[in-house]
Write a protein that holds these residues in place. Structure first.
Motif, PDB file in Angstrom:
ATOM      1  N   ALA A 276       0.864  -1.184   0.000  1.00  7.11           N
ATOM      2  CA  ALA A 276       0.000   0.000   0.000  1.00  7.11           C
ATOM      3  C   ALA A 276       0.897   1.228   0.000  1.00  7.11           C
ATOM      4  O   ALA A 276       1.747   1.385   0.890  1.00  7.11           O
ATOM      5  CB  ALA A 276      -0.919   0.010   1.224  1.00  7.11           C
ATOM      6  N   TRP A 308      -3.870   6.572  -3.202  1.00  6.60           N
ATOM      7  CA  TRP A 308      -3.383   5.281  -2.723  1.00  6.60           C
ATOM      8  C   TRP A 308      -3.186   4.351  -3.913  1.00  6.60           C
ATOM      9  O   TRP A 308      -3.981   4.372  -4.868  1.00  6.60           O
ATOM     10  CB  TRP A 308      -4.364   4.631  -1.748  1.00  6.60           C
ATOM     11  CG  TRP A 308      -4.361   5.220  -0.377  1.00  6.60           C
ATOM     12  CD1 TRP A 308      -5.165   6.205   0.102  1.00  6.60           C
ATOM     13  CD2 TRP A 308      -3.501   4.840   0.705  1.00  6.60           C
ATOM     14  NE1 TRP A 308      -4.862   6.482   1.410  1.00  6.60           N
ATOM     15  CE2 TRP A 308      -3.851   5.656   1.812  1.00  6.60           C
ATOM     16  CE3 TRP A 308      -2.474   3.900   0.851  1.00  6.60           C
ATOM     17  CZ2 TRP A 308      -3.201   5.541   3.041  1.00  6.60           C
ATOM     18  CZ3 TRP A 308      -1.825   3.801   2.077  1.00  6.60           C
ATOM     19  CH2 TRP A 308      -2.193   4.620   3.155  1.00  6.60           C
ATOM     20  N   LEU A 310      -2.749   0.187  -4.296  1.00  4.21           N
ATOM     21  CA  LEU A 310      -2.871  -1.053  -3.527  1.00  4.21           C
ATOM     22  C   LEU A 310      -2.592  -2.239  -4.437  1.00  4.21           C
ATOM     23  O   LEU A 310      -3.160  -2.334  -5.533  1.00  4.21           O
ATOM     24  CB  LEU A 310      -4.281  -1.175  -2.934  1.00  4.21           C
ATOM     25  CG  LEU A 310      -4.775   0.023  -2.117  1.00  4.21           C
ATOM     26  CD1 LEU A 310      -6.238  -0.161  -1.742  1.00  4.21           C
ATOM     27  CD2 LEU A 310      -3.911   0.223  -0.874  1.00  4.21           C
TER      28      LEU A 310
END
Length: 418
Positions: A276, A308, A310
């Motif tokens: 992450a 973000w 991920l």
């Protein structure tokens, strides 16, 4: 067949390759392609899984867990792509080409890393890689040429790394970075007048990280990468119906980011990884090119948001020579339909990646990787901003339409243990 490589040759080649970079847009202006090995897992585990010297770029603590003196040199190739379909509404009357293809240029992203242990606890290294950049080049006569033609931002890092093992299962690392940026912006604002703005700057930056082997099977890692606060100075050149040159400056911030990674070995064959990464893109508020008197000569409001990325990945040890990899990453864009611009036609993207590592000898192995990256379709409605004070110039009209884009990426990397 046994291979022998000279240390100076490998190190010189690594630095030379990393300085000859052509860029392509990742989420925002970020570049993930700093390693073919981590590309194969969708960059999952890039701050926890110390598989080769390329971990220097993502977590400097990782070099403490490498075996001996080694080097990694490679390149990722991103094929051209991207399409825009739309028009310019309002004045001026000509709408320009309604369909524009392949404005994202075929790009090469080389990288090189060298690591050497000093003793059982201290390890040092040298790295060259690209953390940020973009290369867009729209065709002449496209509907948005009044707002932008070519957008080129190249950032290259040369990093010295030191890592220290406090215990057999814990290490910390620090990287001191010389970061160089080169930028070029072109547009055709008034009929037969072409403008070109270019400049460069070099600054110092840093990164820091830590890795902990929680158990024999599980490793976690975290790293922080400082912001890059550039002040580019260069020239604004006009050609065509008007000619002339003046000195200009551009403040450009490439933001800090934080990475969290985990790696878990299920058995002798299967390993799973996760990552992450948070990037503070809200620092990137504007392109504001100013002349020597402080007046804005080219202004584009950006107003990006933090993002973000991920990812999940896995590797499978097929036999003593072949390791297979696969991964997926969701890469959040800092823009949406409200603030998309021709200089940043970004969108959320999904990465689907595959890779393999071939052991060719006791001292050498080669990584191969492929990624298919699909961006969500994104709409644009952009007018010409007159400056930081606000307002638009109606004489430019408004570019409206839709972007569609996907990318094919191929990577190869040579790893050599001295």
């Amino acid at each position: 067949m046994q291979f022998h490589l000279n240390r100076k040759v490998v190190l010189t080649a690594a630095i030379a390759m990393a300085s000859q970079v052509s860029y392509v847009q990742a989420a925002g202006y970020g570049i993930n392609e700093q390693s073919a090995s981590y590309l194969g897992t969708g960059f999952a585990g890039r701050a926890s899984n110390a598989i080769d010297a390329s971990i220097s770029a993502t977590n400097p603590a990782g070099i403490s867990f490498l075996k001996g003196e080694q080097a990694s040199v490679g390149v990722d190739v991103i094929l051209e792509g991207g399409s825009f379909e739309g028009e310019r509404e309002g004045s001026p009357a000509p709408t320009g080409n309604t369909k524009t293809d392949d404005f994202q240029q075929t790009s090469f992203v080389p990288f090189g890393y060298y690591v050497i242990p000093v003793d059982e606890k201290l390890t040092v290294g040298l790295a060259g890689y690209a953390p940020y950049g973009i290369h867009l080049d729209y065709e002449d006569g496209w509907a948005g040429e009044w707002l932008g033609g070519k957008t080129l931002v190249e950032v290259m890092n040369l990093q010295g790394t030191v890592s220290y093992k406090f215990r057999d299962d814990v290490s910390v690392g620090f990287g001191l970075i010389a970061s160089h940026v080169k930028g070029e912006l072109t547009s055709k604002p008034f009929g037969a007048v072409n403008t070109k703005m270019d400049g460069d700057d070099t600054i110092l930056a840093w990164n820091v990280g830590a890795i902990w082997n929680v158990t024999e099977a599980t490793t976690v890692g975290a790293s922080y990468h400082s912001k890059l606060d550039f002040n580019l100075s260069g020239d604004l050149t006009k050609s065509g119906a008007q000619t002339g040159t003046e000195k200009v400056e551009l403040n450009l911030v490439m933001p800090e980011k934080v990475m969290f990674s985990a790696t878990h070995r299920l058995d002798d064959q299967w390993t799973v990884m996760a990552d992450a990464t948070w990037t503070r893109w809200s620092r990137f508020e504007e392109f504001n090119v100013v002349n020597s008197s402080g007046a804005s000569v080219n202004y584009v409001p950006m107003n990006w948001k933090d993002t973000w990325a991920l990812s999940l990945g896995t590797s499978y040890q097929l036999d003593e020579n072949w390791l297979l990899r696969a991964g997926y990453m969701f890469d959040q864009a800092p823009v949406n339909n409200d603030n998309r611009t021709v200089r940043a036609p970004d969108a959320n993207r999904n990465w689907f990646t595959f890779g393999a590592n071939l052991k060719t000898s006791e001292n050498m192995n080669i990584d191969f990787a492929y990624a298919y990256v699909k961006l969500q379709d994104g709409k644009i409605s952009e007018s010409k901003a007159v400056g930081p004070a606000g307002g638009v110039d109606p004489s430019y009209g408004t570019v409206v339409g839709e972007y569609k884009s996907s990318s094919h990426i191929f990577g190869v990397q040579l790893n050599y243990l001295f």
